[in-house]
Design a protein around this motif. Structure first.
Motif, short mmCIF file in Angstrom:
data_model
loop_
_atom_site.label_atom_id
_atom_site.label_comp_id
_atom_site.label_asym_id
_atom_site.label_seq_id
_atom_site.Cartn_x
_atom_site.Cartn_y
_atom_site.Cartn_z
N ALA A 195 0.82 -1.21 0.00
CA ALA A 195 0.00 0.00 0.00
C ALA A 195 0.85 1.26 0.00
CB ALA A 195 -0.92 0.01 1.21
N GLY A 196 2.17 1.11 0.13
CA GLY A 196 3.02 2.28 0.26
C GLY A 196 3.06 2.72 1.70
N ASP A 197 2.79 3.99 1.95
CA ASP A 197 2.73 4.50 3.32
C ASP A 197 1.41 4.03 3.95
OD1 ASP A 197 2.42 6.03 5.66
OD2 ASP A 197 3.53 7.71 4.81
N PRO A 198 1.48 3.19 4.98
CA PRO A 198 0.23 2.63 5.51
C PRO A 198 -0.68 3.65 6.16
CG PRO A 198 2.07 2.10 6.96
CD PRO A 198 2.66 2.70 5.71
N ARG A 199 -0.18 4.83 6.46
CA ARG A 199 -1.04 5.85 7.06
C ARG A 199 -2.16 6.27 6.12
NH1 ARG A 199 3.62 9.94 8.87
NH2 ARG A 199 4.31 9.26 6.78
N ARG A 200 -1.97 6.04 4.81
CA ARG A 200 -3.03 6.42 3.86
C ARG A 200 -4.28 5.55 4.03
NH1 ARG A 200 -4.53 4.11 -0.92
NH2 ARG A 200 -3.46 2.22 -1.64
N LEU A 201 -4.15 4.44 4.75
CA LEU A 201 -5.26 3.51 4.92
C LEU A 201 -6.13 3.84 6.13
CD1 LEU A 201 -3.16 0.22 4.48
CD2 LEU A 201 -4.35 1.51 2.68
N LEU A 202 -5.66 4.71 7.00
CA LEU A 202 -6.30 4.85 8.30
C LEU A 202 -7.62 5.62 8.24
CD1 LEU A 202 -3.15 5.48 10.52
CD2 LEU A 202 -4.17 3.32 9.77
N ALA A 203 -7.65 6.74 7.51
CA ALA A 203 -8.89 7.50 7.43
C ALA A 203 -9.98 6.68 6.74
CB ALA A 203 -8.66 8.82 6.69
N TRP A 204 -9.61 5.92 5.72
CA TRP A 204 -10.60 5.04 5.07
C TRP A 204 -11.23 4.12 6.10
CZ3 TRP A 204 -11.57 -0.08 4.95
CH2 TRP A 204 -12.50 -0.53 4.01
N THR A 205 -10.41 3.54 6.97
CA THR A 205 -10.91 2.59 7.96
C THR A 205 -11.88 3.25 8.92
OG1 THR A 205 -8.77 1.47 7.82
CG2 THR A 205 -10.21 0.86 9.64
N VAL A 206 -11.51 4.40 9.46
CA VAL A 206 -12.39 5.10 10.38
C VAL A 206 -13.69 5.49 9.69
CG1 VAL A 206 -12.67 7.23 11.71
CG2 VAL A 206 -10.55 5.89 11.89
N ASN A 207 -13.60 6.05 8.49
CA ASN A 207 -14.81 6.47 7.77
C ASN A 207 -15.68 5.28 7.39
OD1 ASN A 207 -14.31 9.26 7.83
ND2 ASN A 207 -12.91 9.11 6.08
N HIS A 208 -15.06 4.18 7.02
CA HIS A 208 -15.82 2.96 6.69
C HIS A 208 -16.60 2.50 7.91
CE1 HIS A 208 -16.62 -1.02 4.94
NE2 HIS A 208 -16.19 -1.54 6.09
N SER A 209 -15.96 2.48 9.06
CA SER A 209 -16.61 2.00 10.28
C SER A 209 -17.76 2.91 10.70
CB SER A 209 -15.59 1.88 11.40
OG SER A 209 -16.19 1.38 12.58
N VAL A 210 -17.50 4.20 10.82
CA VAL A 210 -18.55 5.09 11.32
C VAL A 210 -19.70 5.22 10.34
CG1 VAL A 210 -16.93 6.32 12.83
CG2 VAL A 210 -17.40 7.22 10.52
N SER A 211 -19.41 5.08 9.04
CA SER A 211 -20.48 5.18 8.05
C SER A 211 -21.40 3.97 8.09
CB SER A 211 -19.89 5.32 6.64
OG SER A 211 -19.28 4.12 6.20
N ARG A 212 -20.92 2.86 8.67
CA ARG A 212 -21.73 1.66 8.81
C ARG A 212 -22.38 1.58 10.20
NH1 ARG A 212 -21.03 -1.64 4.49
NH2 ARG A 212 -22.08 -3.36 5.58
N GLY A 213 -22.29 2.67 10.96
CA GLY A 213 -22.95 2.72 12.25
C GLY A 213 -22.16 2.12 13.39
N ARG A 214 -20.85 1.94 13.21
CA ARG A 214 -20.01 1.37 14.26
C ARG A 214 -18.98 2.40 14.69
NH1 ARG A 214 -19.21 -3.87 15.44
NH2 ARG A 214 -19.95 -4.58 13.41
N ALA A 215 -19.03 2.81 15.95
CA ALA A 215 -18.04 3.74 16.47
C ALA A 215 -16.66 3.10 16.47
CB ALA A 215 -18.41 4.17 17.88
N VAL A 216 -15.64 3.91 16.36
CA VAL A 216 -14.25 3.46 16.54
C VAL A 216 -13.82 3.92 17.92
CG1 VAL A 216 -11.89 3.57 15.67
CG2 VAL A 216 -13.81 3.58 14.07
#
Length: 254
Positions: A195-216
């Motif tokens: 993935a290159g710099d793995p930090r690019r994956l983190l916002a996607w993960t948080v947004n994916h979770s909260v958009s599906r109704g699951r708090a992080v």
């Protein structure tokens, strides 16, 4: 989610396989995920069926700018360094050395979306982690991608080393590391995350979770892809991952 897909039916199969350490063959027609939307619905249904709290997420991408995929990790599959786990629990299992991030704040369900900068600012600590990659399917790794994603992206367990405070200067793209099993190297060559710099994956993960109704939740661990490829030990032993600048992580496979 496709109209013909029954996420709860697939979740029941996954839960039964986990409970009996069994492996699945061909799925019934209504329980076959056709795409990522079906897979994510099955992930949610599996967490509900397990009555499992989420302790972390695994997230990755195949290329530096390619699409991102992730899966929530049940808290009972999260372990501290030094964990002793039975190989027989997983059947065929692969080991990967990864960099994981622990968050220092909560992201509410339904909130966001959050920028890369907002999520990176929430990183509390950085850790070396060993992921145990395992599948509920007997044919794995020769299993279609949506089914693997539905199966919590082939999650077996995550062993997390002690952390250090986040430092933006850490060489996230290619840190120096070693990964051994009973002293023998598990990979050769330079470490690299696809993935290159793995930090690019983190916002996607948080947004994916909260958009599906699951708090992080605060202290959630996000592990962001292998730097070493996958190794398959064929006998009990001890895996040790060292990433320069981070405390070592250790797994005892019995």
């Amino acid at each position: 989610m496709s109209a013909a897909f029954d996420a709860d039916a697939l979740a029941r199969l996954f839960v039964e396989a986990r409970a009996h350490r069994a492996k699945l063959g061909a799925l019934p027609a209504g329980a076959r995920p056709a795409d990522a939307d079906d897979a994510y619905a099955a992930q949610d249904a599996t967490l509900r069926a397990l009555s499992a709290d989420v302790g972390g997420w695994k997230v990755g991408a195949k290329t530096h700018d390619g699409p991102i995929q992730g899966a929530p990790l049940p808290v009972d599959g999260m372990h501290k360094t030094g964990a002793r786990l039975s190989m027989h629990t997983f059947g065929k299992a692969g080991l990967e050395l990864e960099v994981a991030f622990r968050l220092g704040r909560r992201f509410e369900a339904g909130s966001g979306p959050y920028s890369d900068e907002e999520v990176i600012a929430a990183i509390e600590s950085v850790h070396a982690a060993i992921e145990v990659v395992a599948s509920r399917f007997s044919a794995w790794p020769d299993v279609d991608k949506p089914s693997q994603l539905a199966d919590l992206q082939n999650h077996g367990a995550l062993i997390v080393g002690e952390g250090v405070p986040y430092d933006a200067a850490f060489p996230f793209v290619s840190p120096a590391m070693t990964f051994t099993f009973d002293g023998a190297p598990l990979f050769n060559g330079a470490s690299a995350n696809p993935a290159g710099d793995p930090r690019r994956l983190l916002a996607w993960t948080v947004n994916h979770s909260v958009s599906r109704g699951r708090a992080v939740e605060r202290s959630t661990v996000l592990t962001a892809g292998s730097y070493t490829g996958m190794a398959f030990p064929d006998a009990p032993g001890t895996a040790v991952g060292t990433i320069e600048g981070l405390p070592a992580v250790e797994l005892h496979f019995a």
